[in-house]
Write a protein that holds these residues in place. Structure first.
Motif, PDB file in Angstrom:
ATOM      1  N   ARG A 103      30.073  48.021  43.978  1.00 41.06           N
ATOM      2  CA  ARG A 103      30.460  46.805  43.874  1.00 41.06           C
ATOM      3  C   ARG A 103      30.878  46.517  42.136  1.00 41.06           C
ATOM      4  O   ARG A 103      31.793  46.161  41.718  1.00 41.06           O
ATOM      5  N   GLU A 104      29.871  46.947  41.529  1.00 42.17           N
ATOM      6  CA  GLU A 104      30.092  47.196  39.811  1.00 42.17           C
ATOM      7  C   GLU A 104      31.650  47.849  39.451  1.00 42.17           C
ATOM      8  O   GLU A 104      32.211  47.308  38.617  1.00 42.17           O
ATOM      9  N   LEU A 105      31.596  49.084  40.039  1.00 43.87           N
ATOM     10  CA  LEU A 105      33.083  49.740  39.797  1.00 43.87           C
ATOM     11  C   LEU A 105      34.352  48.940  40.262  1.00 43.87           C
ATOM     12  O   LEU A 105      35.181  48.832  39.539  1.00 43.87           O
ATOM     13  N   THR A 106      34.102  48.468  41.354  1.00 41.05           N
ATOM     14  CA  THR A 106      35.173  47.382  41.899  1.00 41.05           C
ATOM     15  C   THR A 106      35.370  46.352  41.059  1.00 41.05           C
ATOM     16  O   THR A 106      36.452  45.782  40.579  1.00 41.05           O
ATOM     17  N   LEU A 107      34.441  45.727  40.515  1.00 39.88           N
ATOM     18  CA  LEU A 107      34.607  44.406  39.766  1.00 39.88           C
ATOM     19  C   LEU A 107      35.086  44.836  38.277  1.00 39.88           C
ATOM     20  O   LEU A 107      35.705  44.158  37.743  1.00 39.88           O
ATOM     21  N   ARG A 108      34.809  46.052  37.920  1.00 40.27           N
ATOM     22  CA  ARG A 108      35.237  46.435  36.567  1.00 40.27           C
ATOM     23  C   ARG A 108      36.831  46.697  36.757  1.00 40.27           C
ATOM     24  O   ARG A 108      37.287  46.616  35.667  1.00 40.27           O
ATOM     25  N   ARG A 109      37.231  47.051  37.761  1.00 41.57           N
ATOM     26  CA  ARG A 109      38.687  47.192  37.672  1.00 41.57           C
ATOM     27  C   ARG A 109      39.588  46.123  37.855  1.00 41.57           C
ATOM     28  O   ARG A 109      40.644  46.067  37.814  1.00 41.57           O
ATOM     29  N   ARG A 110      38.894  44.724  38.126  1.00 37.58           N
ATOM     30  CA  ARG A 110      39.382  43.621  38.194  1.00 37.58           C
ATOM     31  C   ARG A 110      39.954  43.159  36.695  1.00 37.58           C
ATOM     32  O   ARG A 110      39.131  43.401  35.646  1.00 37.58           O
ATOM     33  N   PRO A 111      41.083  42.499  36.944  1.00 44.75           N
ATOM     34  CA  PRO A 111      41.614  42.191  35.587  1.00 44.75           C
ATOM     35  C   PRO A 111      40.651  41.255  34.711  1.00 44.75           C
ATOM     36  O   PRO A 111      40.482  40.980  33.650  1.00 44.75           O
ATOM     37  N   SER A 112      39.986  40.306  35.425  1.00 47.19           N
ATOM     38  CA  SER A 112      39.028  39.377  34.745  1.00 47.19           C
ATOM     39  C   SER A 112      37.903  40.308  33.646  1.00 47.19           C
ATOM     40  O   SER A 112      37.525  39.729  32.971  1.00 47.19           O
ATOM     41  N   ALA A 113      37.602  41.417  34.328  1.00 50.49           N
ATOM     42  CA  ALA A 113      36.520  42.058  33.778  1.00 50.49           C
ATOM     43  C   ALA A 113      37.233  42.938  32.430  1.00 50.49           C
ATOM     44  O   ALA A 113      36.405  43.176  31.570  1.00 50.49           O
ATOM     45  N   ARG A 114      38.391  43.388  32.525  1.00 53.62           N
ATOM     46  CA  ARG A 114      38.799  43.816  31.547  1.00 53.62           C
ATOM     47  C   ARG A 114      39.313  42.973  30.155  1.00 53.62           C
ATOM     48  O   ARG A 114      39.395  43.416  29.034  1.00 53.62           O
ATOM     49  N   GLN A 115      39.379  41.663  30.637  1.00 54.80           N
ATOM     50  CA  GLN A 115      39.718  40.669  29.505  1.00 54.80           C
ATOM     51  C   GLN A 115      38.664  40.332  28.604  1.00 54.80           C
ATOM     52  O   GLN A 115      38.580  40.137  27.535  1.00 54.80           O
ATOM     53  N   ALA A 116      37.277  40.337  29.207  1.00 57.03           N
ATOM     54  CA  ALA A 116      35.942  40.388  28.470  1.00 57.03           C
ATOM     55  C   ALA A 116      35.729  40.964  27.664  1.00 57.03           C
ATOM     56  O   ALA A 116      36.260  42.271  27.458  1.00 57.03           O
TER      57      ALA A 116
ATOM     58  N   LEU B  27      26.151  49.378  34.296  1.00 53.47           N
ATOM     59  CA  LEU B  27      25.363  48.830  35.511  1.00 53.47           C
ATOM     60  C   LEU B  27      25.484  49.773  36.805  1.00 53.47           C
ATOM     61  O   LEU B  27      24.636  50.301  37.532  1.00 53.47           O
ATOM     62  N   ALA B  28      26.675  50.489  36.875  1.00 47.41           N
ATOM     63  CA  ALA B  28      27.069  51.510  38.027  1.00 47.41           C
ATOM     64  C   ALA B  28      26.443  52.478  37.847  1.00 47.41           C
ATOM     65  O   ALA B  28      25.671  52.982  38.774  1.00 47.41           O
ATOM     66  N   VAL B  29      26.334  52.807  36.583  1.00 44.07           N
ATOM     67  CA  VAL B  29      25.537  54.262  36.158  1.00 44.07           C
ATOM     68  C   VAL B  29      23.937  54.076  36.825  1.00 44.07           C
ATOM     69  O   VAL B  29      23.497  54.801  37.268  1.00 44.07           O
ATOM     70  N   ILE B  30      23.457  52.661  36.125  1.00 44.34           N
ATOM     71  CA  ILE B  30      21.998  52.614  36.661  1.00 44.34           C
ATOM     72  C   ILE B  30      21.861  52.172  38.043  1.00 44.34           C
ATOM     73  O   ILE B  30      20.837  53.181  38.447  1.00 44.34           O
ATOM     74  N   TRP B  31      22.899  51.616  38.650  1.00 44.22           N
ATOM     75  CA  TRP B  31      22.598  51.652  40.285  1.00 44.22           C
ATOM     76  C   TRP B  31      22.639  52.915  40.961  1.00 44.22           C
ATOM     77  O   TRP B  31      21.990  53.345  41.769  1.00 44.22           O
TER      78      TRP B  31
END
Length: 127
Positions: free
Chosen positions: A114-127, A19-23
């Protein structure tokens, strides 16, 4: 079988990157497209100021009003969501950039960051 609707499932780290690349691509397209027309306008303004030209007829007035309302809403989003993401030091820079550069640039740029920030969050890495 996963019965959770796709809209309720968390985005994976890879999904955030996609998504970050698309945005980011949309931000580049937005700044290129808007500034191509701005450069043309200032090369031959035909006696109109920029704001005057935006409201020259009902069609352009409708588009200008539409963009202005969305720009104000986006600026509020930049500041509010920026604070939530820990960007309170710099998210306000997107506000003047929206009006000086283009909403078509700053809005997808904000979404990419925003997508890059969310990607760095632990909850994004668990999924």
């Amino acid at each position: 079988m996963n019965t959770t609707p796709a809209s309720a499932r968390p985005t994976t780290g890879r999904g955030h990157l996609t998504l970050a690349v698309i945005w980011s691509v949309l931000a580049l397209v937005g700044v290129t497209a808007t500034w191509a027309f701005i450069v043309q306008f200032f090369a031959d303004p035909q006696g109109l100021g920029y704001v005057e030209a935006c409201f020259d007829n009902p069609a352009s007035s409708s588009a200008a009003a539409d963009v202005l309302v969305v720009a104000v809403a986006a600026c509020l989003l930049f500041v509010v969501e920026g604070r939530r993401l820990g960007w309170s030091r710099w998210s306000w820079l997107l506000v003047p950039a929206t009006f000086a550069i283009a909403l078509a640039f700053t809005f997808p740029l904000f979404l990419a960051l925003r997508e890059l920030t969310l990607r760095r969050r632990p909850s994004a890495r668990q999924a």
